[in-house]
Design an enzyme around this catalytic site. Sequence first.
Site, PDB file in Angstrom:
ATOM      1  N   ALA A  45     -11.834  34.715  -5.992  1.00 42.88           N
ATOM      2  CA  ALA A  45     -13.014  34.877  -6.849  1.00 42.88           C
ATOM      3  C   ALA A  45     -13.516  33.530  -7.358  1.00 42.88           C
ATOM      4  CB  ALA A  45     -12.689  35.802  -8.028  1.00 42.88           C
ATOM      5  N   TYR A  46     -12.584  32.633  -7.633  1.00 44.25           N
ATOM      6  CA  TYR A  46     -12.976  31.286  -8.086  1.00 44.25           C
ATOM      7  C   TYR A  46     -13.850  30.626  -7.023  1.00 44.25           C
ATOM      8  CZ  TYR A  46     -12.426  26.201  -8.441  1.00 44.25           C
ATOM      9  OH  TYR A  46     -12.667  24.836  -8.472  1.00 44.25           O
ATOM     10  N   VAL A  47     -13.389  30.622  -5.777  1.00 46.98           N
ATOM     11  CA  VAL A  47     -14.143  29.963  -4.696  1.00 46.98           C
ATOM     12  C   VAL A  47     -15.465  30.680  -4.439  1.00 46.98           C
ATOM     13  CG1 VAL A  47     -14.110  29.303  -2.259  1.00 46.98           C
ATOM     14  CG2 VAL A  47     -12.059  29.001  -3.665  1.00 46.98           C
TER      15      VAL A  47
END
Length: 231
Positions: free
Chosen positions: A142-144
């Site tokens: 989700a961060y990327v």
Amino acid sequence: MTANPVLITGAAQRVGLHLVHRFLEQGRPVIMTYRQHRKQIDQLTAQGVRCIQADFATDDGIAALVSALSGQPLGAIIHNASSWDLEADIHDAARHFDAMMQVHAKAPYLLNRHLAGQIEDGGSIIHITDYTVEKGSDRHIAYVASKAALSSLTLSFAKLLGPRVRVNSIAPSLIIFNEDDDAQYKAKTLAKSVMGIEPGCDEIWLAVHYLLNSHYVTGRTLHVDGGRHIR
Ligand SMILES: NC(=O)C1=CN([C@@H]2O[C@H](COP(=O)(O)OP(=O)(O)OC[C@H]3O[C@@H](n4cnc5c(N)ncnc54)[C@H](OP(=O)(O)O)[C@@H]3O)[C@@H](O)[C@H]2O)C=CC1
Ligand SMILES: Nc1nc2c(c(=O)[nH]1)N=C([C@H](O)[C@@H](O)CO)CN2
């Protein structure tokens, strides 16, 4: 005439704080945001930095920053605030995904929408993304994805705001380790790039300085990744 201030989000530590100090060394006024108060905030305030408490986890938190900056001319905005959350630490995937998009994409989107008109002619917006946008990560999905959304905002806002304001991304890989990174993780990470070093925050300053002083580069991503992509 004093230059208009540079707004740097999430600048109470590490890369953001380094950028604040570099700008101060150049005599450039700075406005910074932080979430949690610490002694650095008092020190920066004493140095003339306008320090604004802002948590982008909620839309109200973003709106509060917009209000606090109402009518404030800006030289540039640097979207640095970020939370590098591991998938393995997550118990509620939906909430995690929303939180990543909120800080890395929705906050820069809303701040740009509301504040771009206050940026001086010839000014800049810089989104600090991540090298892994171009390859993905199974440990920070989700961060990327949220950093990929931020990278897309660079293209769109460069079209919308150009040629008056230039908009670019800086996509780092390892810049500085975290205090809890162990020797095994550090060795593994260093081996991922051609340069094989922990370069330090000034690499981001060099990229920021180049982009702010260009009169031509816009809609582009400057990779600061030690040759990780060719390793
Ligand atoms: N360090 C590295 O090696 C790399 C960094 N990057 C990117 O470079 C940038 C700087 O990295 P680094 O200095 O390590 O960043 P940090 O992990 O130190 O985070 C920067 C700041 O973001 C703030 N922040 C986090 N969540 C929120 C939120 N919801 N609202 C407002 N502020 C928030 C934190 O504020 P507070 O502390 O006040 O809570 C924190 O100080 C980031 O965008 C990062 O993703 C990319 C690749 C590698
Ligand atoms: N907000 C943050 N984002 C990232 C960090 C960090 O400490 N805070 N660190 C990294 C890593 O250094 C990675 O690039 C190499 O393992 C990525 N993003």
